[in-house]
Design a protein around this motif. Sequence first.
Motif, mmCIF file in Angstrom:
data_model
loop_
_atom_site.group_PDB
_atom_site.id
_atom_site.type_symbol
_atom_site.label_atom_id
_atom_site.label_comp_id
_atom_site.label_asym_id
_atom_site.label_seq_id
_atom_site.Cartn_x
_atom_site.Cartn_y
_atom_site.Cartn_z
ATOM 1 N N ARG A 137 43.913 41.346 32.806
ATOM 2 C CA ARG A 137 44.769 41.091 33.975
ATOM 3 C C ARG A 137 43.940 41.364 35.227
ATOM 4 O O ARG A 137 43.401 42.457 35.388
ATOM 5 N N ALA A 138 43.849 40.372 36.089
ATOM 6 C CA ALA A 138 43.060 40.547 37.309
ATOM 7 C C ALA A 138 43.518 39.550 38.369
ATOM 8 O O ALA A 138 43.589 38.346 38.115
ATOM 9 N N LYS A 139 43.833 40.076 39.528
ATOM 10 C CA LYS A 139 44.137 39.264 40.707
ATOM 11 C C LYS A 139 45.228 38.228 40.417
ATOM 12 O O LYS A 139 45.150 37.070 40.847
ATOM 13 N N GLY A 140 46.234 38.634 39.660
ATOM 14 C CA GLY A 140 47.353 37.745 39.363
ATOM 15 C C GLY A 140 47.125 36.831 38.180
ATOM 16 O O GLY A 140 48.046 36.112 37.759
ATOM 17 N N ASP A 141 45.925 36.817 37.627
ATOM 18 C CA ASP A 141 45.625 35.992 36.457
ATOM 19 C C ASP A 141 45.747 36.834 35.188
ATOM 20 O O ASP A 141 45.433 38.031 35.187
ATOM 21 N N LEU A 175 39.250 32.114 38.570
ATOM 22 C CA LEU A 175 38.845 33.515 38.603
ATOM 23 C C LEU A 175 37.430 33.665 38.048
ATOM 24 O O LEU A 175 37.129 33.223 36.941
ATOM 25 N N THR A 177 34.826 35.624 36.205
ATOM 26 C CA THR A 177 34.871 36.715 35.230
ATOM 27 C C THR A 177 33.467 37.076 34.783
ATOM 28 O O THR A 177 32.524 36.273 34.875
ATOM 29 N N ALA A 238 36.909 41.181 35.551
ATOM 30 C CA ALA A 238 36.782 40.403 36.787
ATOM 31 C C ALA A 238 35.522 40.787 37.547
ATOM 32 O O ALA A 238 34.755 39.922 38.000
ATOM 33 N N ASN A 239 35.267 42.100 37.681
ATOM 34 C CA ASN A 239 34.105 42.592 38.412
ATOM 35 C C ASN A 239 33.183 43.364 37.472
ATOM 36 O O ASN A 239 33.652 44.007 36.523
ATOM 37 N N ASP A 242 34.186 46.972 36.489
ATOM 38 C CA ASP A 242 35.571 47.265 36.106
ATOM 39 C C ASP A 242 35.633 48.032 34.784
ATOM 40 O O ASP A 242 34.790 47.838 33.881
#
Length: 548
Positions: A137-141, A175, A177, A238-239, A242
Amino acid sequence: MRGCVARWCGGRPRARYVAALLGWSALLALALPRLQSVPRAPPRAPAPPARLLLQSELSASTPTPSPPPAALPATDTRVLSEEQLRAEAERRLPSLPLAYWHKHKDDKNKYYKKKDCAPFPSIYDLEFHNTYWQTLRAKGDVFHLYGAYMDARNASRIGPAVRVLAVHDRIKPTLATHCQLWFEEREAPVVVRNLEYKYVWNSKWGNYRDGPLQPYLLACVLPAEVRHLVPASVSIVANPCDRATNNLRVHNDRPPTPADRKEFAVCVKGLDFLHEDLSVRLVEWIELIRMLGAHKIFFYELQVHPNITKVLDHYNALGVTEVTPVTLPGGQPNLPGLQHMYLKKKTTHKRQMELIPYNDCLYRHMYQYRWLALLDIDEVIVPLEDADWSALMRRALPLSVPAQGKPPRSSYHASNLYYLDSLQHEHAWEEGVPRYMHMLQHVYRTRNFTKPGQYVKAFHETDRVLALHNHFPLACLGGACSSYALDTRLARLQHYRADCVTALSKSCAQLRAQPVRDTALWRWREPLVERATRTLHALGFLPPEPHR
């Protein structure tokens, strides 16, 4: 009168007589009550022999044995060790790197550059979803991740990479990734950016919109310094720094030596037969597929009837089949019964989700087999001139050499013929064939094949295929895909259905017209009947064979 009285009443002798009579009467009155109160003694039993007297003395001195303890309920009292629990969890969830995590869970230096950057995730911090999926789960995705696989095939233009099979609710993910790659040989992870989202679907087939879950392949390319290594696990984030909520074991299932690689295996999509007992038909199909040359059959299972489980357990124990349970990702139902209703209604969703087990089967077994066939349990590729698939391919390979400048072949497909139940119902049972042998009993087919390219099934070259669909490859390594149509005089797909598929409902009447009696499958009749019948007896579906 006076004289009589004087004779009896007078005189001394008479007085002595009366006194004696009175004394005896008094003594009798005193003794009679005592005589009446004395009990009468019972007759004495004869004395026992001396040996019995001895036995009774011994028994009197020996304690009486205790009664046996009451029977306890038959429960499983085994206590599994932690190692056994881990092995069982890995068997049930092949995508979880439990052994690697257990070995390194206490390592203090498993992070990227600094302790709070990309720390090695504990399995207790992972986000599982519908049992067999993990989540990012990241940034709404939201991505649901199913499996990860080491792809070091020579035809790959990007070099060694870890492919990750996932679903996402966007048709064009934006996104960015990253892949945190964990190795046995290195403490810190290697972090690379995901190269691509390979769409494992065709926009013309429906559901090409945001919302429905779409199947994708991600690609984590190994940098030059670790290209000679195989990652143990991978996390998608995502980053780069993370803290991951997923960690997938990287499959790299190779045979011991290249010479141990087999020719054919079959992959079967998620079985959905909760209330249909197809167990007897399944035995016939498995035995035929084995006779034609499949070394192993890999089943994926949604919900099945208990008798189907009984059949699969039997063949699993023999090493003939392997069953992998699967679930639907996201908010799709997995409740038995409701799931079947959902898949029957949402056919496009169903087709998209079928690509997950098909491609998992490809990537887990691409090093072990040269060709994979994606078949349903009501269809079989039948050689018409050869004894088995191996002989068929030896005949077909020289014929299929592409023209100069064209890409090498990626698959070899057989055209589709229907053997419909409605055609057989117009005829009597076939003599000499047990009535429970469904395919051998159904010998009436449609006169014509379906249109070229429609509903075909193929042998796929595992060295070339990048992404698979039910009928054709969707993408191939080293360039475009190239499928060779097997001559219908050499082989065909025989499809045993109740009726035509829904998409052919308008042309089905034309296909059913003028059916043809065709016993091509009877070439294997005797051994197939013998093998299937023996298995049905062993499983108890047929009564025990009489002793000869």
